[in-house]
Enzyme design. Structure first.
Site, PDB file in Angstrom:
ATOM      1  N   THR A  43     -13.404  -7.420  -0.971  1.00 10.24           N
ATOM      2  CA  THR A  43     -12.735  -6.287  -0.347  1.00 10.24           C
ATOM      3  C   THR A  43     -13.788  -5.335   0.212  1.00 10.24           C
ATOM      4  OG1 THR A  43     -12.740  -4.797  -2.258  1.00 10.24           O
ATOM      5  CG2 THR A  43     -11.007  -6.477  -2.187  1.00 10.24           C
ATOM      6  N   GLU A  44     -13.326  -4.317   0.929  1.00 10.42           N
ATOM      7  CA  GLU A  44     -14.251  -3.299   1.421  1.00 10.42           C
ATOM      8  C   GLU A  44     -15.000  -2.637   0.266  1.00 10.42           C
ATOM      9  OE1 GLU A  44     -10.755  -3.225   4.412  1.00 10.42           O
ATOM     10  OE2 GLU A  44     -11.003  -3.369   2.245  1.00 10.42           O
ATOM     11  N   TYR A  45     -14.257  -2.293  -0.796  1.00  8.83           N
ATOM     12  CA  TYR A  45     -14.882  -1.645  -1.943  1.00  8.83           C
ATOM     13  C   TYR A  45     -15.857  -2.573  -2.652  1.00  8.83           C
ATOM     14  CZ  TYR A  45     -11.738   2.399  -1.709  1.00  8.83           C
ATOM     15  OH  TYR A  45     -11.073   3.535  -1.324  1.00  8.83           O
ATOM     16  N   GLU A  46     -15.517  -3.848  -2.739  1.00  8.94           N
ATOM     17  CA  GLU A  46     -16.399  -4.802  -3.410  1.00  8.94           C
ATOM     18  C   GLU A  46     -17.722  -4.922  -2.669  1.00  8.94           C
ATOM     19  OE1 GLU A  46     -16.254  -9.378  -5.184  1.00  8.94           O
ATOM     20  OE2 GLU A  46     -14.498  -8.498  -4.198  1.00  8.94           O
ATOM     21  N   ASP A  54       5.587   2.390  -3.420  1.00  6.08           N
ATOM     22  CA  ASP A  54       4.965   2.620  -4.712  1.00  6.08           C
ATOM     23  C   ASP A  54       5.132   1.363  -5.556  1.00  6.08           C
ATOM     24  OD1 ASP A  54       4.551   3.479  -7.504  1.00  6.08           O
ATOM     25  OD2 ASP A  54       4.475   5.490  -6.640  1.00  6.08           O
ATOM     26  N   ASP A 111      -6.888   2.145  -8.249  1.00  7.35           N
ATOM     27  CA  ASP A 111      -7.128   3.544  -8.628  1.00  7.35           C
ATOM     28  C   ASP A 111      -7.270   3.618 -10.146  1.00  7.35           C
ATOM     29  OD1 ASP A 111      -7.001   6.291  -9.175  1.00  7.35           O
ATOM     30  OD2 ASP A 111      -5.627   6.664  -7.509  1.00  7.35           O
ATOM     31  N   GLU A 126       0.850  -1.187   0.000  1.00  6.11           N
ATOM     32  CA  GLU A 126       0.000   0.000   0.000  1.00  6.11           C
ATOM     33  C   GLU A 126       0.889   1.241   0.000  1.00  6.11           C
ATOM     34  OE1 GLU A 126      -2.582   2.696  -0.305  1.00  6.11           O
ATOM     35  OE2 GLU A 126      -3.329   0.635  -0.336  1.00  6.11           O
TER      36      GLU A 126
END
Length: 222
Positions: free
Chosen positions: A194-197, A97, A119, A70
Site C-alpha cells: 500500500t502507499e503507507y507500506e 463506515d 487507523d 473507505e
C-alpha cells in the site's frame, strides 16, 4: 495524514459509476455475484485509502471481484481517479463506515478480507473502533465463507499487539504471524504494498502481518 476535506469530493463520488450509491448499499447483501455479473470470489479491503493496493490486486487478478471500502470521501476520490485513468471491471467502491459491513454483505458472501494499515485509534476508550478488534472480528465471521481468510498488515506495533491479543477471545487463531514481513522471503512472495507500506518500510519500520482463516474460528458452524 488522511485527506478529508476536498471540496466537491462527495458530489463526485455520488455520480461515479465505480461507486455504489449509499442509498443502494443495503440492497447489495447477497447480490454481489449479480452486481459483478459473474460467480467469481469476492475480496474486500476495509479502509482502502487511496486505492493503490486494491487497484493493483484487481488488475493482477481479473478472475476475482474486489470491493474497496473507505469512510472518507476525500480519500475515496483518489481511488476513483485511479479508476478513471485505468478502468477495471472487477472493482467496485463503497463509501461507508465499516460498522455497517454485515448490512452490505450477506452471510458467507466474502472469500477474503484485507485490513491494511488501519487507523490505530490509540485511546483505550476507542478500542472497539479498531478494525482488528473482537467486535469487528465477530462481524467478519458473519460474512466470511468457510475457509475464508483475513489478512492484516500494519507498522504500528501497539495496534498489532492489540490485534493479536484479540484473536483468542474472539475465537480465532493465526495461521501466519510475523513481526517483520519484509525480511521473510516466503511471505513477501506476491506481496502488494500500500502507499503507507511503501512509506513506512522505506523509513525502516518493520511491517507486521497476520493471516486468520475462518475454519479456525469456534463459531465457524453457526
Amino acid at each position: 495524514m488522511r485527506l478529508r476535506n476536498i471540496t466537491g469530493s462527495r458530489e463526485v463520488i455520488a455520480e461515479s459509476p465505480y461507486v455504489i450509491r449509499e442509498e443502494l448499499q443495503a440492497g447489495c447483501a447477497g447480490r454481489w455475484k449479480e452486481i459483478f455479473d459473474n460467480v467469481n470470489p469476492i475480496h474486500i479491503e476495509i479502509g482502502m485509502g487511496k486505492g493503490k493496493f486494491i487497484h493493483t490486486m484487481a488488475k493482477e487478478n481479473p478472475d476475482i471481484n474486489y470491493v474497496g471500502i473507505e469512510k472518507y470521501s476525500s480519500v475515496l476520490l483518489r481511488a476513483v481517479q485511479k479508476m478513471e485513468k485505468e478502468e477495471l471491471p472487477n472493482l467496485k467502491f463503497l463509501r461507508m463506515d465499516a460498522e455497517e459491513i454485515t448490512r452490505v454483505f450477506g452471510p458467507r458472501e466474502v472469500s477474503r478480507i484485507y485490513l491494511n494499515f488501519s487507523d490505530p485509534w490509540p485511546k483505550d476508550r476507542h478500542a472497539r473502533c479498531r478494525l482488528p478488534s473482537r467486535e469487528f472480528l465477530a462481524r467478519y465471521d458473519v460474512i466470511l465463507e468457510q475457509n475464508g481468510r483475513l489478512e492484516f498488515k500494519t507498522d504500528n506495533r501497539a495496534l498489532f499487539d492489540f490485534a493479536v491479543d484479540e484473536l483468542v477471545p474472539a475465537g480465532w487463531t493465526a495461521s501466519v504471524l510475523t513481526y517483520d514481513l519484509h525480511h521473510d522471503e516466503v511471505l513477501m512472495q506476491g506481496n502488494v504494498m500500500t502507499e503507507y507500506e511503501e512509506k513506512f518500510s522505506s523509513l525502516g519500520n518493520p511491517i507486521c502481518k497476520y493471516v486468520i482463516i475462518r475454519e479456525n474460528n469456534k463459531t465457524a458452524e453457526l
